[in-house]
Motif scaffolding. Sequence first.
Motif, PDB file in Angstrom:
ATOM      1  N   MET A 121       1.009 -15.750   6.715  1.00  0.00           N
ATOM      2  CA  MET A 121       1.641 -14.617   6.038  1.00  0.00           C
ATOM      3  C   MET A 121       2.832 -15.120   5.246  1.00  0.00           C
ATOM      4  O   MET A 121       3.765 -15.692   5.794  1.00  0.00           O
ATOM      5  CB  MET A 121       2.031 -13.535   7.043  1.00  0.00           C
ATOM      6  N   GLU A 122       2.777 -14.889   3.940  1.00  0.00           N
ATOM      7  CA  GLU A 122       3.797 -15.366   3.004  1.00  0.00           C
ATOM      8  C   GLU A 122       4.433 -14.194   2.270  1.00  0.00           C
ATOM      9  O   GLU A 122       3.809 -13.157   2.087  1.00  0.00           O
ATOM     10  CB  GLU A 122       3.155 -16.303   1.970  1.00  0.00           C
ATOM     11  N   ASP A 123       5.672 -14.389   1.843  1.00  0.00           N
ATOM     12  CA  ASP A 123       6.314 -13.371   1.015  1.00  0.00           C
ATOM     13  C   ASP A 123       5.783 -13.421  -0.419  1.00  0.00           C
ATOM     14  O   ASP A 123       5.444 -12.405  -1.010  1.00  0.00           O
ATOM     15  CB  ASP A 123       7.845 -13.536   1.037  1.00  0.00           C
ATOM     16  N   ILE A 124       5.709 -14.654  -0.953  1.00  0.00           N
ATOM     17  CA  ILE A 124       5.288 -14.789  -2.349  1.00  0.00           C
ATOM     18  C   ILE A 124       4.659 -16.174  -2.553  1.00  0.00           C
ATOM     19  O   ILE A 124       5.118 -17.151  -1.962  1.00  0.00           O
ATOM     20  CB  ILE A 124       6.492 -14.563  -3.309  1.00  0.00           C
TER      21      ILE A 124
ATOM     22  N   SER B  56       3.573 -16.791  10.386  1.00  0.00           N
ATOM     23  CA  SER B  56       4.525 -16.212   9.449  1.00  0.00           C
ATOM     24  C   SER B  56       5.481 -17.288   8.948  1.00  0.00           C
ATOM     25  O   SER B  56       6.002 -18.080   9.729  1.00  0.00           O
ATOM     26  CB  SER B  56       5.308 -15.107  10.160  1.00  0.00           C
ATOM     27  N   VAL B  57       5.700 -17.319   7.655  1.00  0.00           N
ATOM     28  CA  VAL B  57       6.529 -18.368   7.059  1.00  0.00           C
ATOM     29  C   VAL B  57       7.956 -17.857   6.869  1.00  0.00           C
ATOM     30  O   VAL B  57       8.223 -16.959   6.080  1.00  0.00           O
ATOM     31  CB  VAL B  57       5.932 -18.844   5.712  1.00  0.00           C
ATOM     32  N   LEU B  58       8.853 -18.444   7.656  1.00  0.00           N
ATOM     33  CA  LEU B  58      10.260 -18.041   7.599  1.00  0.00           C
ATOM     34  C   LEU B  58      10.963 -18.630   6.382  1.00  0.00           C
ATOM     35  O   LEU B  58      10.576 -19.687   5.927  1.00  0.00           O
ATOM     36  CB  LEU B  58      10.979 -18.531   8.869  1.00  0.00           C
TER      37      LEU B  58
HETATM   38 MG    MG Z   1       8.456 -18.161   1.616  1.00  0.00          MG
END
Ligand code: MG
Length: 178
Positions: free
Chosen positions: A97-100, A39-41
Amino acid sequence: MDNDIAEVLFDRKSIQEQAERIGRQISADYAGRKPLVLSVLKGAYLWTADLIREIDLYVDLEFIKISSYHGGMESSNEIQLITDIRSDVRGRDVIIMEDIVDTGQSLEYLETLLNDRGAHSVQVATLLDKKGGRTVDIAADYVGFDVRNEFVVGYGLDYQGLYRNLPYVGILKQSVYS
Ligand code: MG
Ligand code: 5GP
């Protein structure tokens, strides 16, 4: 906070539906394997929380922190690794896992890093895909929603550190910037 939003693009329910759909897909695609979710913070933590609960597999969970935006609205070309993971990715099936995904530079940086470290496979599950922003030729494997080439906030995504806790994705009013 709601008063700062000009338009809601994706509400909680439709995001949850995408988490369920992609979770089912990942469960099928990775059946019998034990992927490492990366997961990318900070932006992806909400999406990760929702998505991993829809994945019916044994998974490891790691967080990595990189920076590209420096709080503003423009992607910077320089990616910085702020907090690395400790676990060994050699031979692992990694699901980022990225938000955008916008320019694609963060993703390219991460994919290169993981491949250099000997990951067996690297795939990407992103909540949002801003295909119009791409400067590098890279694609996400699982996409919740395509989004126009506009700056969005909420559901993990921030503007100057704020709005991450909005339970939907939306566009800020012009007055917020001025
Ligand atoms: Mg990001
Ligand atoms: P890229 O490297 O693909 O240009 O950008 C990746 C990162 O920039 C994302 O993970 C996200 O943190 C940030 N980003 C890109 N577009 C937006 C946006 O519209 N709103 C917000 N808040 N962050 C964005």
